[in-house]
Design an enzyme around this catalytic site. Sequence first.
Site, PDB file in Angstrom:
ATOM      1  N   HIS A   9       0.832  -1.208   0.000  1.00 16.48           N
ATOM      2  CA  HIS A   9       0.000   0.000   0.000  1.00 16.48           C
ATOM      3  C   HIS A   9       0.862   1.252   0.000  1.00 16.48           C
ATOM      4  O   HIS A   9       2.011   1.262   0.468  1.00 16.48           O
ATOM      5  CB  HIS A   9      -0.935   0.003   1.203  1.00 16.48           C
ATOM      6  CG  HIS A   9      -0.218   0.071   2.527  1.00 16.48           C
ATOM      7  ND1 HIS A   9       0.293   1.239   3.048  1.00 16.48           N
ATOM      8  CD2 HIS A   9       0.072  -0.904   3.428  1.00 16.48           C
ATOM      9  CE1 HIS A   9       0.863   0.995   4.211  1.00 16.48           C
ATOM     10  NE2 HIS A   9       0.752  -0.295   4.467  1.00 16.48           N
ATOM     11  N   ARG A  60      -6.106   1.015   3.832  1.00 14.63           N
ATOM     12  CA  ARG A  60      -4.942   1.503   3.075  1.00 14.63           C
ATOM     13  C   ARG A  60      -4.556   0.568   1.936  1.00 14.63           C
ATOM     14  O   ARG A  60      -4.112   1.021   0.882  1.00 14.63           O
ATOM     15  CB  ARG A  60      -3.760   1.746   4.013  1.00 14.63           C
ATOM     16  CG  ARG A  60      -3.282   0.541   4.817  1.00 14.63           C
ATOM     17  CD  ARG A  60      -2.331   1.017   5.912  1.00 14.63           C
ATOM     18  NE  ARG A  60      -1.705  -0.047   6.680  1.00 14.63           N
ATOM     19  CZ  ARG A  60      -2.238  -0.624   7.756  1.00 14.63           C
ATOM     20  NH1 ARG A  60      -3.451  -0.264   8.167  1.00 14.63           N
ATOM     21  NH2 ARG A  60      -1.579  -1.557   8.416  1.00 14.63           N
ATOM     22  N   GLU A  87      -1.572  -6.706   7.549  1.00 17.39           N
ATOM     23  CA  GLU A  87      -0.232  -6.467   8.062  1.00 17.39           C
ATOM     24  C   GLU A  87       0.010  -7.318   9.300  1.00 17.39           C
ATOM     25  O   GLU A  87      -0.936  -7.828   9.929  1.00 17.39           O
ATOM     26  CB  GLU A  87      -0.087  -4.970   8.387  1.00 17.39           C
ATOM     27  CG  GLU A  87       1.231  -4.539   9.014  1.00 17.39           C
ATOM     28  CD  GLU A  87       2.451  -4.871   8.173  1.00 17.39           C
ATOM     29  OE1 GLU A  87       2.773  -6.069   8.024  1.00 17.39           O
ATOM     30  OE2 GLU A  87       3.104  -3.930   7.684  1.00 17.39           O
ATOM     31  N   HIS A 179       0.516  -5.566   2.455  1.00 17.51           N
ATOM     32  CA  HIS A 179       1.315  -4.841   3.439  1.00 17.51           C
ATOM     33  C   HIS A 179       2.750  -5.368   3.456  1.00 17.51           C
ATOM     34  O   HIS A 179       3.030  -6.463   2.967  1.00 17.51           O
ATOM     35  CB  HIS A 179       0.671  -4.994   4.813  1.00 17.51           C
ATOM     36  CG  HIS A 179      -0.769  -4.607   4.828  1.00 17.51           C
ATOM     37  ND1 HIS A 179      -1.208  -3.359   5.201  1.00 17.51           N
ATOM     38  CD2 HIS A 179      -1.885  -5.307   4.471  1.00 17.51           C
ATOM     39  CE1 HIS A 179      -2.532  -3.301   5.085  1.00 17.51           C
ATOM     40  NE2 HIS A 179      -2.960  -4.471   4.643  1.00 17.51           N
TER      41      HIS A 179
END
Length: 238
Positions: A9, A60, A87, A179
Amino acid sequence: MPTLILLRHGQSQWNLEDRFTGWVDVDLTAEGEAQAIKGGVLIKAAGLAIDRCFTSVLTRAIRTSWLALAAAGQSFVPEVKDWRLNERHYGGLTGLNKTDTAARYGADQVKIWRRSYDIPPPPLTPGGEFDFDGDRRYAGAVLPDTESLASTLARVQPYWEAKIAPRLAASETLLVAAHGNSLRAIVKLLFGLNGEAIVGVEIPTGNPLLIDLDAALRPTAARYLDATRAQPLPPIAS
């Protein structure tokens, strides 16, 4: 042959503020949006026709996928979201400023929590501000209270094997917008890296990593589409 595009991202607000983000649903900054759009422009310039996109359930990464696909002229591409591509969970470090945390616990200890392969940060305190148990995105799931890169890999790998690898085996071109640590887990799987090697791999925000694969899903070539923001890649096995 199968083609994989890994896209971390774009810069998030907490990237900008130098905070441990993990599973907190932070949005992109204006710079992060620009990075995602540029990623899509580069995908289009490379002539890549994407068949399917996979992303996490965090804003994100989702918005990065939308912005990149729109800039590539491929907003119509089917998208699958799953928390297993989230993430790494930073446990009790979640929300803390990284510099302040190093001052409190010592730079060496924070480096261990951030960069070791299998040593997680302290667990998240239940019932606090960043307790995700009540979030409906995770309904029915057994959630971690902290993760190392090794435990992040342990949840990414089954999802990869069940959902993503079969699409690649069918010679699809896939975009995975996720991520830093969930993408590092995928890189570890593809390149056969050990724990020591993968902790040194950095994946820049908003820069598509194009990986060509053979029929056995082994990398045959890999490059960042924006060479000016590229980071070193693991060697391709001969």
